[in-house]
Write a protein that holds these residues in place. Sequence first.
Motif, PDB file in Angstrom:
ATOM      1  N   ASN A 138       0.641  -1.106   0.047  1.00  0.00           N
ATOM      2  CA  ASN A 138      -0.157   0.103  -0.156  1.00  0.00           C
ATOM      3  C   ASN A 138       0.710   1.132   0.048  1.00  0.00           C
ATOM      4  O   ASN A 138       0.558   2.291  -0.427  1.00  0.00           O
ATOM      5  CB  ASN A 138      -0.872  -0.108   1.193  1.00  0.00           C
ATOM      6  N   PHE A 139       1.994   1.246   0.736  1.00  0.00           N
ATOM      7  CA  PHE A 139       2.614   2.407   1.069  1.00  0.00           C
ATOM      8  C   PHE A 139       4.226   2.626   0.412  1.00  0.00           C
ATOM      9  O   PHE A 139       4.616   3.538   0.297  1.00  0.00           O
ATOM     10  CB  PHE A 139       2.974   2.707   2.330  1.00  0.00           C
ATOM     11  N   LEU A 140       4.846   1.497  -0.003  1.00  0.00           N
ATOM     12  CA  LEU A 140       6.023   1.563  -0.566  1.00  0.00           C
ATOM     13  C   LEU A 140       6.176   2.228  -1.787  1.00  0.00           C
ATOM     14  O   LEU A 140       7.294   2.822  -2.202  1.00  0.00           O
ATOM     15  CB  LEU A 140       6.609   0.180  -0.729  1.00  0.00           C
ATOM     16  N   LEU A 141       5.359   2.249  -2.817  1.00  0.00           N
ATOM     17  CA  LEU A 141       5.224   2.859  -4.098  1.00  0.00           C
ATOM     18  C   LEU A 141       5.511   4.292  -3.518  1.00  0.00           C
ATOM     19  O   LEU A 141       6.057   5.136  -4.753  1.00  0.00           O
ATOM     20  CB  LEU A 141       3.939   2.343  -4.898  1.00  0.00           C
ATOM     21  N   TRP A 142       4.798   4.882  -2.863  1.00  0.00           N
ATOM     22  CA  TRP A 142       4.997   6.379  -2.467  1.00  0.00           C
ATOM     23  C   TRP A 142       6.497   6.667  -2.089  1.00  0.00           C
ATOM     24  O   TRP A 142       6.901   7.691  -2.749  1.00  0.00           O
ATOM     25  CB  TRP A 142       4.062   6.557  -1.283  1.00  0.00           C
ATOM     26  N   GLN A 143       6.978   5.660  -1.501  1.00  0.00           N
ATOM     27  CA  GLN A 143       8.434   5.993  -0.879  1.00  0.00           C
ATOM     28  C   GLN A 143       9.350   5.826  -2.040  1.00  0.00           C
ATOM     29  O   GLN A 143      10.198   6.697  -2.353  1.00  0.00           O
ATOM     30  CB  GLN A 143       8.921   5.079  -0.055  1.00  0.00           C
ATOM     31  N   LEU A 144       8.979   4.953  -3.112  1.00  0.00           N
ATOM     32  CA  LEU A 144       9.820   5.021  -4.292  1.00  0.00           C
ATOM     33  C   LEU A 144       9.591   6.115  -5.220  1.00  0.00           C
ATOM     34  O   LEU A 144      10.556   6.678  -5.781  1.00  0.00           O
ATOM     35  CB  LEU A 144       9.321   3.595  -5.121  1.00  0.00           C
ATOM     36  N   SER A 204      11.842   7.189  -8.242  1.00  0.00           N
ATOM     37  CA  SER A 204      11.464   6.028  -9.254  1.00  0.00           C
ATOM     38  C   SER A 204      10.714   6.725 -10.290  1.00  0.00           C
ATOM     39  O   SER A 204      10.009   7.517 -10.129  1.00  0.00           O
ATOM     40  CB  SER A 204      11.027   5.145  -8.405  1.00  0.00           C
ATOM     41  N   SER A 205      10.896   6.067 -11.340  1.00  0.00           N
ATOM     42  CA  SER A 205      10.131   6.254 -12.636  1.00  0.00           C
ATOM     43  C   SER A 205       9.303   5.253 -12.640  1.00  0.00           C
ATOM     44  O   SER A 205       9.028   4.097 -11.780  1.00  0.00           O
ATOM     45  CB  SER A 205      11.070   5.759 -13.717  1.00  0.00           C
ATOM     46  N   LEU A 235       7.787  -2.540 -13.014  1.00  0.00           N
ATOM     47  CA  LEU A 235       8.848  -3.736 -12.817  1.00  0.00           C
ATOM     48  C   LEU A 235       8.574  -4.308 -11.376  1.00  0.00           C
ATOM     49  O   LEU A 235       8.639  -5.437 -11.302  1.00  0.00           O
ATOM     50  CB  LEU A 235      10.026  -3.460 -13.148  1.00  0.00           C
ATOM     51  N   TRP A 236       8.609  -3.442 -10.481  1.00  0.00           N
ATOM     52  CA  TRP A 236       8.381  -3.783  -9.122  1.00  0.00           C
ATOM     53  C   TRP A 236       6.866  -4.662  -8.804  1.00  0.00           C
ATOM     54  O   TRP A 236       6.994  -5.565  -8.117  1.00  0.00           O
ATOM     55  CB  TRP A 236       8.598  -2.745  -7.936  1.00  0.00           C
ATOM     56  N   VAL A 237       6.167  -4.108  -9.181  1.00  0.00           N
ATOM     57  CA  VAL A 237       4.643  -4.652  -9.162  1.00  0.00           C
ATOM     58  C   VAL A 237       4.667  -6.062  -9.930  1.00  0.00           C
ATOM     59  O   VAL A 237       4.227  -7.212  -9.279  1.00  0.00           O
ATOM     60  CB  VAL A 237       3.483  -3.912  -9.590  1.00  0.00           C
ATOM     61  N   GLY A 238       5.183  -6.227 -11.115  1.00  0.00           N
ATOM     62  CA  GLY A 238       5.191  -7.379 -12.035  1.00  0.00           C
ATOM     63  C   GLY A 238       6.215  -8.459 -11.627  1.00  0.00           C
ATOM     64  O   GLY A 238       6.123  -9.563 -11.905  1.00  0.00           O
ATOM     65  N   LEU A 239       7.444  -8.028 -10.759  1.00  0.00           N
ATOM     66  CA  LEU A 239       8.301  -8.914 -10.569  1.00  0.00           C
ATOM     67  C   LEU A 239       7.774  -9.985  -9.409  1.00  0.00           C
ATOM     68  O   LEU A 239       8.277 -11.088  -9.374  1.00  0.00           O
ATOM     69  CB  LEU A 239       9.509  -8.312  -9.788  1.00  0.00           C
ATOM     70  N   GLY A 240       6.903  -9.611  -8.507  1.00  0.00           N
ATOM     71  CA  GLY A 240       6.475 -10.607  -7.523  1.00  0.00           C
ATOM     72  C   GLY A 240       5.810 -11.859  -8.090  1.00  0.00           C
ATOM     73  O   GLY A 240       6.351 -12.929  -7.899  1.00  0.00           O
ATOM     74  N   LEU A 266      14.951   0.115   4.865  1.00  0.00           N
ATOM     75  CA  LEU A 266      16.386   0.552   4.765  1.00  0.00           C
ATOM     76  C   LEU A 266      16.705   0.968   3.331  1.00  0.00           C
ATOM     77  O   LEU A 266      17.981   1.250   3.030  1.00  0.00           O
ATOM     78  CB  LEU A 266      17.488  -0.491   5.180  1.00  0.00           C
ATOM     79  N   LEU A 267      15.957   1.305   2.512  1.00  0.00           N
ATOM     80  CA  LEU A 267      16.241   1.373   0.987  1.00  0.00           C
ATOM     81  C   LEU A 267      16.623   2.887   0.634  1.00  0.00           C
ATOM     82  O   LEU A 267      16.397   3.753   1.488  1.00  0.00           O
ATOM     83  CB  LEU A 267      14.914   1.195   0.037  1.00  0.00           C
ATOM     84  N   ARG A 268      17.749   2.914   0.099  1.00  0.00           N
ATOM     85  CA  ARG A 268      18.363   4.155  -0.137  1.00  0.00           C
ATOM     86  C   ARG A 268      18.304   4.746  -1.661  1.00  0.00           C
ATOM     87  O   ARG A 268      18.554   6.000  -2.071  1.00  0.00           O
ATOM     88  CB  ARG A 268      19.656   4.243   0.312  1.00  0.00           C
ATOM     89  N   ALA A 269      18.015   3.706  -2.459  1.00  0.00           N
ATOM     90  CA  ALA A 269      17.908   3.896  -3.869  1.00  0.00           C
ATOM     91  C   ALA A 269      16.532   3.141  -4.528  1.00  0.00           C
ATOM     92  O   ALA A 269      16.330   2.006  -4.010  1.00  0.00           O
ATOM     93  CB  ALA A 269      19.275   3.347  -4.679  1.00  0.00           C
ATOM     94  N   PRO A 270      15.821   3.568  -5.306  1.00  0.00           N
ATOM     95  CA  PRO A 270      14.902   2.915  -5.798  1.00  0.00           C
ATOM     96  C   PRO A 270      14.997   1.777  -6.609  1.00  0.00           C
ATOM     97  O   PRO A 270      14.183   0.638  -6.498  1.00  0.00           O
ATOM     98  CB  PRO A 270      14.234   3.857  -6.919  1.00  0.00           C
ATOM     99  N   TRP A 271      16.201   1.558  -7.184  1.00  0.00           N
ATOM    100  CA  TRP A 271      16.484   0.208  -7.805  1.00  0.00           C
ATOM    101  C   TRP A 271      16.721  -1.010  -7.026  1.00  0.00           C
ATOM    102  O   TRP A 271      16.616  -2.332  -7.489  1.00  0.00           O
ATOM    103  CB  TRP A 271      17.728   0.255  -8.854  1.00  0.00           C
ATOM    104  N   ALA A 272      16.906  -0.772  -5.627  1.00  0.00           N
ATOM    105  CA  ALA A 272      17.382  -1.695  -4.782  1.00  0.00           C
ATOM    106  C   ALA A 272      16.144  -2.559  -4.262  1.00  0.00           C
ATOM    107  O   ALA A 272      16.144  -3.666  -3.606  1.00  0.00           O
ATOM    108  CB  ALA A 272      17.944  -1.074  -3.486  1.00  0.00           C
ATOM    109  N   ALA A 273      15.013  -2.021  -4.665  1.00  0.00           N
ATOM    110  CA  ALA A 273      13.815  -2.714  -4.475  1.00  0.00           C
ATOM    111  C   ALA A 273      13.571  -3.734  -5.047  1.00  0.00           C
ATOM    112  O   ALA A 273      12.669  -4.711  -4.904  1.00  0.00           O
ATOM    113  CB  ALA A 273      12.520  -1.391  -4.505  1.00  0.00           C
ATOM    114  N   LEU A 274      14.033  -3.902  -6.344  1.00  0.00           N
ATOM    115  CA  LEU A 274      13.790  -5.125  -7.586  1.00  0.00           C
ATOM    116  C   LEU A 274      14.307  -6.306  -6.842  1.00  0.00           C
ATOM    117  O   LEU A 274      13.389  -7.270  -6.791  1.00  0.00           O
ATOM    118  CB  LEU A 274      14.326  -4.745  -8.724  1.00  0.00           C
TER     119      LEU A 274
END
Length: 287
Positions: free
Chosen positions: A80-86, A91-92, A98-103, A143-151
């Motif tokens: 619910n809330f992680l996309l706001w942080q990205l 984040s683009s 990609l983050w949504v579809g990777l799961g 602990l994310l500091r960069a959006p790509w690290a969420a993948l």
Amino acid sequence: MVLGAVVLWELLAAFLERTMDESVYEYLDFVDATDSRIPRRSTRAPGLAKALSLLRGDGRALLFAGTVFLVGAAGSAGHNFLLWQLQDQGSSGLLMGLWVGLGPLAELALHPLRGQLLRALPGCGLELLSLAVLAAQLLSYSLLRAPWAALPVQALSGLSSGALRWRLQGTVGDVATPGSERALLALLGGLCAAGAGLGGLGGGFVLQRFGLALLLQASCAGLGLWILFVLIVRSRLPRRRKINYSRLLAAESSEMSDSEEENEDWLVKAMRDESFNRNWIQQHGIK
């Protein structure tokens, strides 16, 4: 337009699928009721009451129901809330897509190893693995500091949500009685949805006061405490004894062979006695 088409398609598909399932299960219930010379309406209990009675009668099933509820509540924080942080981190839209579809893709890629995982982690092993992986995901997201690290963190969803779904199917197969599988699946699915709803509601208040990082870390800590609770409670529950059908069949076959040999020995002895009596009578001239 795409969203509207998808919603319309899902509504139509859900209606058709439910209608077909209801028809099939109604026919099967009718066949069962006919085969048992018992009135159908008098013996058929409501599905929810039957599923609740199954959960109350099995401590392991109750623990799994609590796991499903907590996973729904904790997982809603990330979804619910992680996309706001990205988005706040620059984040683009492509990366968020990609983050949504990777799961689901990770779960699909791990599906061929389902049998090996179920055999390697019997009992609650797969359930605890999914909880531990989900807790690690939530801690990593905090602990994310960069959006790509969420993948790469999202790629672990195959072991968290996927493993829990496999364990759900195994639990229903172990606990449910014939005809109650659908009711038990619906009950556990409702618990997960209720957990997600309450988790989203409570997560909104925590997010507004303390921020997303603390919300994710608190969810991780809650899952860790639940893992300890499951380990302690399951160690005190009575163990299930598995029936080795091959040994039973071998024992039955050996018993049948022994009984057959005894019968053959008795028959041979009786025939010998009868022949001896005939010879003795003929020798002594007794009519």
